[in-house]
Design an enzyme around this catalytic site. Structure first.
Site, PDB file in Angstrom:
ATOM      1  N   PHE A   1       0.876  -1.176   0.003  1.00 20.94           N
ATOM      2  CA  PHE A   1      -0.110   0.314   0.116  1.00 20.94           C
ATOM      3  C   PHE A   1       0.825   1.364  -0.001  1.00 20.94           C
ATOM      4  CE2 PHE A   1      -2.606  -3.451   2.075  1.00 20.94           C
ATOM      5  CZ  PHE A   1      -3.650  -3.484   0.877  1.00 20.94           C
TER       6      PHE A   1
ATOM      7  N   LYS B   1      -6.584  -5.201  -1.956  1.00 24.41           N
ATOM      8  CA  LYS B   1      -5.757  -4.303  -2.825  1.00 24.41           C
ATOM      9  C   LYS B   1      -6.611  -3.441  -3.754  1.00 24.41           C
ATOM     10  CE  LYS B   1      -2.140  -2.032  -4.429  1.00 24.41           C
ATOM     11  NZ  LYS B   1      -1.367  -1.404  -3.905  1.00 24.41           N
TER      12      LYS B   1
ATOM     13  N   LEU C   1      -9.441  13.900   0.768  1.00 20.47           N
ATOM     14  CA  LEU C   1     -10.503  14.635   0.261  1.00 20.47           C
ATOM     15  C   LEU C   1     -10.096  16.112  -0.411  1.00 20.47           C
ATOM     16  CD1 LEU C   1     -12.944  14.206   3.260  1.00 20.47           C
ATOM     17  CD2 LEU C   1     -13.088  13.339   0.975  1.00 20.47           C
TER      18      LEU C   1
ATOM     19  N   CYS D   1      -1.126   3.695 -10.093  1.00 20.71           N
ATOM     20  CA  CYS D   1      -2.042   2.726  -9.343  1.00 20.71           C
ATOM     21  C   CYS D   1      -3.404   3.057  -9.605  1.00 20.71           C
ATOM     22  CB  CYS D   1      -1.833   2.812  -7.893  1.00 20.71           C
ATOM     23  SG  CYS D   1      -0.049   1.971  -7.801  1.00 20.71           S
TER      24      CYS D   1
HETATM   25  C1  UDX Z   1      -1.643   4.959  -4.242  1.00 24.50           C
HETATM   26  C2  UDX Z   1      -1.975   4.614  -2.991  1.00 24.50           C
HETATM   27  O1  UDX Z   1      -2.353   5.459  -2.257  1.00 24.50           O
HETATM   28  C3  UDX Z   1      -1.335   3.368  -2.469  1.00 24.50           C
HETATM   29  O2  UDX Z   1      -1.737   2.957  -1.269  1.00 24.50           O
HETATM   30  C4  UDX Z   1      -0.984   2.337  -3.419  1.00 24.50           C
HETATM   31  O3  UDX Z   1       0.054   1.318  -2.991  1.00 24.50           O
HETATM   32  C5  UDX Z   1      -0.369   2.868  -4.899  1.00 24.50           C
HETATM   33  O4  UDX Z   1      -1.418   3.842  -5.254  1.00 24.50           O
HETATM   34  P1  UDX Z   1       0.296   6.804  -5.144  1.00 24.50           P
HETATM   35  O5  UDX Z   1      -0.298   6.377  -6.537  1.00 24.50           O
HETATM   36  O6  UDX Z   1       1.614   6.754  -4.881  1.00 24.50           O
HETATM   37  O7  UDX Z   1      -0.419   5.764  -4.128  1.00 24.50           O
HETATM   38  O8  UDX Z   1      -0.312   8.194  -4.908  1.00 24.50           O
HETATM   39  P2  UDX Z   1      -1.285   8.878  -3.945  1.00 24.50           P
HETATM   40  O9  UDX Z   1      -0.815   9.427  -2.815  1.00 24.50           O
HETATM   41  O10 UDX Z   1      -2.493   7.971  -3.355  1.00 24.50           O
HETATM   42  O11 UDX Z   1      -2.080   9.569  -4.817  1.00 24.50           O
HETATM   43  C6  UDX Z   1      -2.726   9.376  -5.982  1.00 24.50           C
HETATM   44  C7  UDX Z   1      -3.324  10.437  -6.650  1.00 24.50           C
HETATM   45  O12 UDX Z   1      -4.363  11.045  -6.221  1.00 24.50           O
HETATM   46  C8  UDX Z   1      -2.428  11.460  -7.097  1.00 24.50           C
HETATM   47  O13 UDX Z   1      -2.449  11.892  -8.502  1.00 24.50           O
HETATM   48  C9  UDX Z   1      -2.745  12.693  -5.988  1.00 24.50           C
HETATM   49  O14 UDX Z   1      -2.370  13.786  -6.494  1.00 24.50           O
HETATM   50  C10 UDX Z   1      -4.114  12.403  -6.073  1.00 24.50           C
HETATM   51  N1  UDX Z   1      -5.007  12.839  -4.995  1.00 24.50           N
HETATM   52  C11 UDX Z   1      -4.596  12.072  -3.631  1.00 24.50           C
HETATM   53  C12 UDX Z   1      -5.875  14.015  -4.900  1.00 24.50           C
HETATM   54  O15 UDX Z   1      -6.194  14.501  -6.043  1.00 24.50           O
HETATM   55  N2  UDX Z   1      -6.643  14.205  -3.841  1.00 24.50           N
HETATM   56  C13 UDX Z   1      -6.495  13.745  -2.731  1.00 24.50           C
HETATM   57  O16 UDX Z   1      -6.998  14.046  -1.690  1.00 24.50           O
HETATM   58  C14 UDX Z   1      -5.162  12.699  -2.725  1.00 24.50           C
END
Ligand code: UDX
Ligand code: ADP
Length: 430
Positions: free
Chosen positions: A152, A204, A250, A260
């Protein structure tokens, strides 16, 4: 413990380095010789805070090794992690060719009991397929167990996420494998959830899709906020303090990207479809995410009318801060949309410029963010880098042709920005 990690990509490399950091003997295998040669020299092919130092330290202590020789890895380990890529096919399904190839190779090298652990994000029932493949190709008929241990970790905070997880999920169908996996993770002191293999695989996809849903939900709420003059950041705060909802994920913005969420969402929709269930909810989550990117274009046209021959300065290319990863980065598709409208593009990102040079065409790469603003008709923020939090707005205003800022990450206070003379638009803010 003796561990082999196959696939030295984002997940594999972090897993290998962290397990080595915990005092295990880890052999990282990758069939990309260039990558392994780099890693052997202590060079890291990705930008991830703290990873370089951890790899260096564990290599020096001889806890971490790199090789292209899978035989070496399998022979000298009891636990074998499969952490190869599972890229999406055109129909959204995960391509499991690499997982199959590795299962076959592991089977051919196995001479004693192994726990073969799937770390890559895979569709439910992949564990069964791995077991079937290993049985066919393992001529010596040595005993083995399969486990699913989804990861994760988030890019940008991968080491912290690995070392201090909220929970560790272990899907097994034997007590022996359960004991071995629990022993491996015990030092982390995190809650360990033991399930059957299929449930672990679903966890997952279900978790990532849920988080993606949370983001699309707040983005949809942001759209209503804009229409009625409410402020989504305040709404999110008011919602998030309810512990049943939770404050994280949020933040309204340009939509989610990365290697992912988009992939796992499509894969989960496909898994449901294949099993006779139409997961409409997730289809809408995907649609809302696409619409957020179009929204940026609409906001720009509202502020500066036609985009043809206008210069747009883009701050931030990576799909989020603290990474140089551009996979499914909203910035890439937004830039392509703007170019289609005839806009000239200047860009700056603290980490992702080198990777972007291989993807973006006809773009001016700027050395710093102020050069990006220079003579631009508007500045668009697409990644929430810390560096962008403390901008010298007086300087920016002087450099811009017209003082327009479209903030796709809600980084600034709208009232203050307007007071400083900017035409400013965030996402779902007043
Ligand atoms: C994600 C999961 O969080 C992680 O648990 C899994 O193992 C892999 O996928 P990651 O892709 O590294 O991790 O990034 P994450 O921080 O989750 O952000 C994903 C996307 O969502 C980013 O583009 C981020 O900018 C966006 N995001 C995140 C938002 O737009 N708003 C939010 O509040 C949070
Ligand atoms: P992720 O983001 O899921 O970690 P990456 O694409 O970053 O995925 O990394 C996957 C790694 O797996 C790559 O370095 C690739 O070379 C490696 N890989 C793919 N197939 C094999 C294989 N058969 N044997 C060893 N390594 C492999």
């Amino acid at each position: 413990m003796k561990v082999c990690v196959i696939g030295a990509g984002y997940v594999g490399l972090v897993t290998g380095a962290c397990l080595a950091g915990m005092g295990n003997k880890v052999i990282c295998v990758d069939n990309n010789k260039e990558k392994i040669d780099l890693l052997k020299k202590g060079k890291i092919p990705i930008y991830e805070p703290g990873l370089k130092e951890l790899v260096k330290k564990t290599m020096q202590k001889k806890f971490l090794y790199f090789t292209t020789d899978i035989k070496d890895g399998v022979t000298n380990s009891e636990i074998i992690f499969i952490a190869v890529n599972t890229p999406p096919r055109k129909n959204g399904e995960a391509d499991l060719c690499y997982v199959e190839a590795v299962s076959r190779e592991v089977a051919q090298q196995m001479k004693s009991y192994k726990v073969i652990v799937s770390k890559s994000t895979v569709p439910v029932e992949t564990g069964k397929k791995i077991a079937q493949t290993v049985k066919i190709y393992n001529k010596q008929k040595v005993s083995f167990d399969i486990a699913s241990n989804p990861e994760f970790l988030r890019e940008g905070s991968a080491i912290g996420d690995f070392m201090h997880p909220d929970r560790i999920v272990i899907g097994v169908n034997s007590k022996k494998a359960e004991t071995i996996m629990k022993k491996l993770y015990k030092p982390l002191g995190a809650p360990i959830i033991v399930t059957d293999i299929e449930s672990a695989e679903i966890i997952k996809h279900a978790a990532n899709s849920f988080l993606a849903m949370k983001i699309s939900y707040i983005n949809a709420v942001a759209n209503i906020c804009e229409r009625v003059g409410a402020d989504v950041t305040q709404v999110a705060r008011g919602m998030g303090l309810d512990r049943r909802i939770g404050a994280e994920f949020l933040s309204a913005g340009v939509g989610f990207g990365g290697s992912c969420f988009p992939k796992d969402l499509s894969a989960f929709i496909r898994i449901a479809e294949k099993n006779g269930y139409n997961f409409e909810l997730l289809k809408v989550v995907k649609k809302i995410n696409q619409e957020q990117k179009n929204l940026l274009l609409k906001k720009l046209t509202r502020a500066i009318w036609n985009l043809k021959d206008k210069t747009i300065g883009i701050l931030g290319l990576a799909f989020k801060s603290n990474t140089d990863d551009l996979r499914n980065a909203p910035a890439i598709s937004i830039i392509e949309m703007l170019q289609k409208e005839g806009a000239r593009i200047k860009v700056y990102d603290p980490q992702a410029m080198e990777k972007a040079k291989k993807i973006l065409k006809n773009v001016i790469f700027c050395k710093d963010l102020y050069l990006t603003a220079q003579d631009s008709d508007a500045l668009v923020i697409l990644t929430e880098w810390n560096e962008f939090k403390k901008l010298d707005f007086k300087k920016i205003k002087k450099k811009l042709k017209t003082p327009v800022i479209i903030d796709g990450r809600n980084m600034y206070n709208p009232a203050l920005m307007r007071k400083q003379g900017f035409t400013y638009e965030g996402i779902g803010t007043k």
